[in-house]
Write an enzyme that holds these catalytic residues in place. Sequence first.
Site, PDB file in Angstrom:
ATOM      1  N   CYS A  83     -21.571   5.107  24.102  1.00 18.24           N
ATOM      2  CA  CYS A  83     -21.448   4.677  25.490  1.00 18.24           C
ATOM      3  C   CYS A  83     -19.981   4.644  25.926  1.00 18.24           C
ATOM      4  CB  CYS A  83     -22.156   3.337  25.668  1.00 18.24           C
ATOM      5  SG  CYS A  83     -22.653   2.983  27.358  1.00 18.24           S
ATOM      6  N   HIS A  84     -19.415   3.467  26.189  1.00 19.12           N
ATOM      7  CA  HIS A  84     -18.022   3.340  26.617  1.00 19.12           C
ATOM      8  C   HIS A  84     -17.045   3.257  25.436  1.00 19.12           C
ATOM      9  CE1 HIS A  84     -19.986   2.287  30.417  1.00 19.12           C
ATOM     10  NE2 HIS A  84     -18.835   2.537  31.013  1.00 19.12           N
TER      11      HIS A  84
END
Length: 173
Positions: A107-108
């Site tokens: 994800c991030h």
Amino acid sequence: MSKIAFLVAAEGIERVELADPWQAVKDAGHEPVVLSPDSGEVQTFDHLTAADKWPVDHPVADVAVGDFAALVLPGGVANPDALRRDEQAVAFVKDFVASGKPVAAICHAPWTLIEADAVRGRTLTSWPSLQTDLRNAGATWVDQQVAVDGNLITSRNPDDLPAFSETLLKALA
């Protein structure tokens, strides 16, 4: 049994991105370990809602890359944003990538890889909003469940967790 490091900040961790790979690693017979810049507990979230607290096993300053077989970087927006501002966390990630051992980021979490200057010339995936950041740091961004480039394993979001965990476990085999 190998120790697997899960490096997270004090808060902002997407709960499922910590809990699911943690359970997969544990079920495969490995020992998952929570590392964070500080001791105490870390706060996970279900998107923007506070969820479980997890105890920190070791401050990142007290461990070495050689203590672990792999590194997992869970996402959540605030988590990697905080980690990339911590010099010891960034140095640990940079050294881990350089070691050649598996580094799995979802994800991030690739924000921390960018800060560690570990993405140049590599192909990664992430949450879509990071694609410009990754390209600006010299990476090739792809939109797929899992991207593997050398020892880097990346995924886009919680929907990719089964493939992410499976790829991590294959790298540990």
